[in-house]
Design an enzyme around this catalytic site. Structure first.
Site, PDB file in Angstrom:
ATOM      1  CG  ASP A   1      -1.466   0.666   0.965  1.00  0.00           C
ATOM      2  OD1 ASP A   1      -2.884   0.585   1.072  1.00  0.00           O
ATOM      3  OD2 ASP A   1      -1.737   2.313   1.736  1.00  0.00           O
TER       4      ASP A   1
ATOM      5  CD  GLU B   1      -4.143   4.295  -1.047  1.00  0.00           C
ATOM      6  OE1 GLU B   1      -5.132   2.944  -1.869  1.00  0.00           O
ATOM      7  OE2 GLU B   1      -3.750   3.859  -0.077  1.00  0.00           O
TER       8      GLU B   1
HETATM    9  N1  GTP Z   1      -4.600   9.257  -8.388  1.00  0.00           N
HETATM   10  C1  GTP Z   1      -5.194   8.433  -8.087  1.00  0.00           C
HETATM   11  N2  GTP Z   1      -5.633   8.179  -7.214  1.00  0.00           N
HETATM   12  C2  GTP Z   1      -6.264   7.363  -6.395  1.00  0.00           C
HETATM   13  C3  GTP Z   1      -6.718   6.645  -6.918  1.00  0.00           C
HETATM   14  N3  GTP Z   1      -6.754   5.183  -6.503  1.00  0.00           N
HETATM   15  C4  GTP Z   1      -6.830   5.835  -5.417  1.00  0.00           C
HETATM   16  N4  GTP Z   1      -6.247   6.639  -4.872  1.00  0.00           N
HETATM   17  C5  GTP Z   1      -6.295   7.608  -3.498  1.00  0.00           C
HETATM   18  O1  GTP Z   1      -5.629   7.572  -3.585  1.00  0.00           O
HETATM   19  C6  GTP Z   1      -5.844   7.999  -1.967  1.00  0.00           C
HETATM   20  C7  GTP Z   1      -5.905   6.932  -0.612  1.00  0.00           C
HETATM   21  O2  GTP Z   1      -5.768   7.444   0.751  1.00  0.00           O
HETATM   22  P1  GTP Z   1      -5.649   7.057   2.271  1.00  0.00           P
HETATM   23  O3  GTP Z   1      -6.679   5.135   2.481  1.00  0.00           O
HETATM   24  O4  GTP Z   1      -6.283   8.135   2.835  1.00  0.00           O
HETATM   25  O5  GTP Z   1      -4.490   6.160   2.253  1.00  0.00           O
HETATM   26  P2  GTP Z   1      -3.027   7.493   2.355  1.00  0.00           P
HETATM   27  O6  GTP Z   1      -3.697   8.402   1.897  1.00  0.00           O
HETATM   28  O7  GTP Z   1      -1.972   6.559   1.634  1.00  0.00           O
HETATM   29  O8  GTP Z   1      -1.740   7.102   3.515  1.00  0.00           O
HETATM   30  P3  GTP Z   1      -1.784   5.341   4.000  1.00  0.00           P
HETATM   31  O9  GTP Z   1      -2.320   4.490   3.725  1.00  0.00           O
HETATM   32  O10 GTP Z   1      -2.085   6.280   5.980  1.00  0.00           O
HETATM   33  O11 GTP Z   1      -0.438   5.735   4.457  1.00  0.00           O
HETATM   34  C8  GTP Z   1      -6.632   8.998  -1.603  1.00  0.00           C
HETATM   35  O12 GTP Z   1      -6.734  10.317  -1.652  1.00  0.00           O
HETATM   36  C9  GTP Z   1      -7.521   8.425  -2.938  1.00  0.00           C
HETATM   37  O13 GTP Z   1      -8.130   9.091  -3.934  1.00  0.00           O
HETATM   38  C10 GTP Z   1      -6.889   6.246  -8.460  1.00  0.00           C
HETATM   39  O14 GTP Z   1      -6.591   5.143  -9.329  1.00  0.00           O
HETATM   40  N5  GTP Z   1      -5.756   7.551  -8.881  1.00  0.00           N
END
Ligand code: GTP
Length: 434
Positions: A306, A349
């Site tokens: 992740d 992600e």
């Molecule tokens: N650009 C982009 N962002 C994505 C996609 N799928 C998910 N995200 C973003 O990934 C982010 C995940 O955020 P969080 O679950 O809070 O996790 P994080 O900010 O990585 O924090 P931690 O996992 O705790 O380290 C969110 O802002 C989602 O919008 C995608 O296909 N494209």
């Protein structure tokens, strides 16, 4: 391309008009005649691709008309359709024997409409494709190249099979036409054998063999070898034209179908952003990983990866930049797993790897090495890190993708809790690693 011309022969003005309008709608230029003699005069002056003729002409029997028409120069391959309003089997058989192509009922013109529409489509269809052609007679080579290019095809012609085989791997062909007895050390048979041994798509290419030896056992051998068709020499141009048409169109139809299947497969199984397998594909294939691990008593580990603080990256640099990071990271991760491993994009992600033959401690070492390399690889010029959770299959009856994922996901959460950018193997509350 041949001009589509047709002749309607019938004493009844009503049917002449009806047939004319059917043929015109299919794309033919139509002339009409009231009786057999008039039709034969018109036919010898022009060259009609199709003749639609009543079996009840005022001056000549339908079967005699067919015979006389076929005897005219240029009418060997014309379509001669007999229109009848009674199904007198004997008369109809006579017409077929005299050279009629087919017989239609005047009161049910739907069959006639379908026939002429299909003929017109076939005659006017623009073929495109590439033919590998091997023939050591220069004269025959020129004649056949003319015929094929006239059909709209590109031709690579060779005298020796060796040269043709060298060209084969570099060319994207739709058909091979090869003489069997060739000058040089490689025969047409060896060429066919080499093509059929290929595993890739080109190994299934249609092959027409040509030979002056019209010997039945040789023909059977060729079919056993994988030749699709056989044309005896001297080659009849029209026969070869029709066979080439059929092989090229059906091969191209199959190719198109396969391309559609592949793109449907890719839509269903691949994540479009990263081109990694998606969650659905992971579920689809995971069963095989688990059953093989049971069967051969092999270890199987899972890693959940992740991205850290990805929300911040999105917020700071925009969603497009985030997408670019995911796409480049996906590609990079794919290159860092073995062929038998499986990697999928589980969600936003988050990525999942299935690592057969790898126990949890080995998976931890593998993931730590990957993390180190990731510090140097900057997808979309961004410095990123991953928190990774690892768990190993316990070989218990209830083990499946969900149970293993649950453990690896919890381990990933433990890695987040431990400060991110690290790898954790799942630990129970009692501190036991799984
Ligand atoms: N650009 C982009 N962002 C994505 C996609 N799928 C998910 N995200 C973003 O990934 C982010 C995940 O955020 P969080 O679950 O809070 O996790 P994080 O900010 O990585 O924090 P931690 O996992 O705790 O380290 C969110 O802002 C989602 O919008 C995608 O296909 N494209």
């Amino acid at each position: 391309m041949q001009k589509l011309t047709a002749l309607v022969v019938d004493a009844a003005a009503g049917f002449r008009e009806q047939a004319k309008s059917i043929l015109t709608a299919a794309g033919f230029n139509v002339e009409v005649a009231e009786n057999g003699q008039q039709a034969l005069t018109l036919a010898s002056a022009g060259r009609f691709r199709l003749i639609c003729c009543s079996d009840d002409l005022p001056d000549i029997a339908g079967s005699d008309f067919c015979g006389q028409l076929r005897a005219l120069d240029g009418y060997d391959y014309a379509a001669v359709l007999i229109m009848t309003d009674n199904d007198n089997a004997r008369k109809l058989k006579q017409a077929l024997l005299a050279g009629a192509t087919d017989i239609f009922n005047k009161h049910d013109t739907q069959e006639l409409e379908i026939y002429v529409r299909r003929l017109a489509e076939r005659e006017t269809r623009h073929l495109s494709g590439r033919v590998l052609f091997i023939e050591d007679s220069r004269v025959l080579q020129t004649i056949i190249i003319d015929l094929l290019t006239d059909m709209g095809l590109d031709v690579d012609a060779y005298t020796f099979a060796e040269e043709a085989w060298a060209a084969f791997s570099g060319g994207d062909y739709d058909l091979v036409i090869t003489d069997i007895m060739l000058e040089g050390s490689m025969s047409g048979i060896t060429l066919v054998r080499k093509i059929r041994r290929l595993r890739e798509e080109s190994g299934n290419l249609p092959i027409i063999a040509t030979s002056g030896f019209d010997n039945m056992s040789r023909k059977i051998e060729l079919f056993q070898l994988g030749v699709n068709d056989f044309v005896s020499k001297p080659i009849n141009r029209e026969e070869l034209r029709q066979r080439v048409f059929n092989h090229i169109t059906s091969y191209q139809n199959v190719r198109e179908l396969r391309a559609q299947q592949n793109s449907l497969y890719s839509l269903a199984m691949l994540d479009q952003l990263t081109q990694l397998f998606n969650r659905h594909a992971l579920r689809e294939f995971a069963g095989k990983y688990f059953s093989e691990a049971y069967r051969f008593n092999r270890t199987l580990s899972m890693a959940v990866l992740d991205l850290d603080h990805f929300r911040d990256l999105n917020d700071k640099y925009g969603h497009d930049k985030g997408d670019q990071v995911l796409a480049e990271l996906g590609n990079w991760l794919k290159r860092h797993v073995r062929d038998e491993d499986m990697i999928a994009r589980w969600a936003g992600e988050e990525f999942v790897m299935l690592l057969p033959g790898c126990d949890a401690p080995a998976a931890v070492v593998l993931m730590q090495r990957m993390q180190k390399r990731l510090q140097r690889f900057k997808p979309a010029n961004m410095t990123i890190s991953l928190s990774v959770g690892v768990a190993e299959m316990r070989h218990e009856p209830q083990d499946n993708l969900n149970t293993l994922f649950e453990l690896a996901d919890r381990a990933m959460y433990q890695a987040k809790m431990a400060g991110r950018n690290c790898v954790r193997q799942y630990q129970t509350e009692e501190g036991e690693t799984l």
